[in-house]
Enzyme design. Sequence first.
Site, PDB file in Angstrom:
ATOM      1  N   HIS A 306       0.850  -1.189   0.000  1.00 17.36           N
ATOM      2  CA  HIS A 306       0.000   0.000   0.000  1.00 17.36           C
ATOM      3  C   HIS A 306       0.884   1.236   0.000  1.00 17.36           C
ATOM      4  O   HIS A 306       1.951   1.224   0.625  1.00 17.36           O
ATOM      5  CB  HIS A 306      -0.909   0.006   1.242  1.00 17.36           C
ATOM      6  CG  HIS A 306      -2.071   0.908   1.085  1.00 17.36           C
ATOM      7  ND1 HIS A 306      -1.996   2.247   1.385  1.00 17.36           N
ATOM      8  CD2 HIS A 306      -3.318   0.689   0.609  1.00 17.36           C
ATOM      9  CE1 HIS A 306      -3.171   2.792   1.120  1.00 17.36           C
ATOM     10  NE2 HIS A 306      -3.986   1.878   0.650  1.00 17.36           N
ATOM     11  N   ASP A 364      -7.925  -5.638   0.230  1.00 17.82           N
ATOM     12  CA  ASP A 364      -8.416  -6.476  -0.859  1.00 17.82           C
ATOM     13  C   ASP A 364      -7.984  -7.923  -0.759  1.00 17.82           C
ATOM     14  O   ASP A 364      -8.436  -8.766  -1.528  1.00 17.82           O
ATOM     15  CB  ASP A 364      -7.932  -5.904  -2.198  1.00 17.82           C
ATOM     16  CG  ASP A 364      -8.589  -4.583  -2.479  1.00 17.82           C
ATOM     17  OD1 ASP A 364      -9.765  -4.443  -2.115  1.00 17.82           O
ATOM     18  OD2 ASP A 364      -7.934  -3.705  -3.038  1.00 17.82           O
TER      19      ASP A 364
END
Length: 429
Positions: A306, A364
């Site tokens: 991320h 996710d």
Amino acid sequence: MSEKLAKLTLGGETYDFPVLSGTVGPDVIDIRSLYSKTGLFTYDPGFTSTAACDSAITYIDGDKGELLYRGYPIDQLAEKSSYLEVCYLLLYGELPTAAELEDFGNRVTRHTMVHEQMHYFYRGFRRDAHPMAIVTGVVGAMAAFYHDSTDINDPVQREIASIRMIAKLPTIAAMAYKYSVGQPFVYPRNDLDYASNFLHMCFAVPAEEYKVDPVIAKAMDRIFTLHADHEQNASTSTVRLSGSSDANPFACIAAGVACLWGPAHGGANEAALNMLRQIGSVDRIPEFIARAKDKEDPFRLMGFGHRVYKNYDPRAAVMQESAREVLSLLGVENNPTLQVAQELEKIALEDQYFVDRKLYPNVDFYSGIILDAIGFPTSMFTAIFAVSRTVGWIAQWKEMIGDPQKKIGRPRQLYNGATNRDYVDIRQR
Ligand code: CMC
């Protein structure tokens, strides 16, 4: 006036720039006067060190792995709140009282149906169209169906457009799904809560009764809550940039949906489940870990890494717990995809490559497993993310429209192309 100053020395001259502090998080150097003072721009592709706005909605501490909506930690909201309450919080800044929540719920509920003409609009799409292509098109087309809420200078119209989108996005996404499987559209049911209504519109058929399981509805509501906002990510910045030109709200949110579709952003949930299935069994994990580390191979571990989190994504922790709950309810605890996911996570978290780069599972990584168990095809995953994120986009768009410092977004560039040259006639080239 800011007390702290940053000094920039250039060719013997020193320039002062104010340093601004927020309530929490890194200070920022206010460089708005940089060009007028020095004739120079800054260079920051990908905005890795640039704050593009001032916001009071969502805060992420990437090192701690903390996510706050209006100051409230995401894990508390995921456990104790509901998606509609979170919508209210994001939009208006405070948790609602019981009466405020009821009123808000009624307002949203009254807007869940779409204009009947929209049904014909769907019929123009191929049946095998990706739901995100349909959702992008239909949300953009809302400006053609709801002219009476496109004036961004009218606060009442802004509010109606916001409620319309929060209420209708589940209907629009569910219709995209129904269209793809060749089943009749299912009208919204206003006696159901937000998540149950969405599940009902996706999975009910006129031929028989469909009862929403409360555990599944809770998991769906959590997925919506965990994805509701995430400060200045790519799609939110797209919405803000679109809105900075005073474009109508439906056009701005459609731009956000389009950006979200990319596999580096919202499309990662679909890509992550496809990857877990491709791996297939625990013994093939080392092969895929090696590919993820190989710089010659474009393969990345989807659902890992991320831009902001350099620690465990707090949403992934809640999602993992939810995945276990849903799979156990459905009696599929031994789901091979979940086993591959858990083992892959374990191996990657101990591998030096991932440790050095602070690559952890993101939201996710586990969401696809839950959505798959509920019965959604992978092509619907990003559309569901879009339903959840609509409120965040709207809250950020409204904040920007109400900001007296709002300016059209207009980044500058470091030009590296040809300099001025004369046109050459085609016969001389
Ligand atoms: N697998 C393998 N290596 C990775 C991964 C990964 N998933 N993510 C980053 N890296 C490596 C990358 O190769 C680079 O290595 P090096 O320094 O040796 O060149 C280093 O880690 C830094 O990567 P980056 O691309 O510079 O980092 P970024 O901040 O630009 O990208 C990201 C962030 C999310 C786009 C990226 O981690 C990624 O592509 N992840 C997979 C896609 C994904 O799961 N996206 C969902 C994000 S969360 C939901 C959302 O916001 O929509």
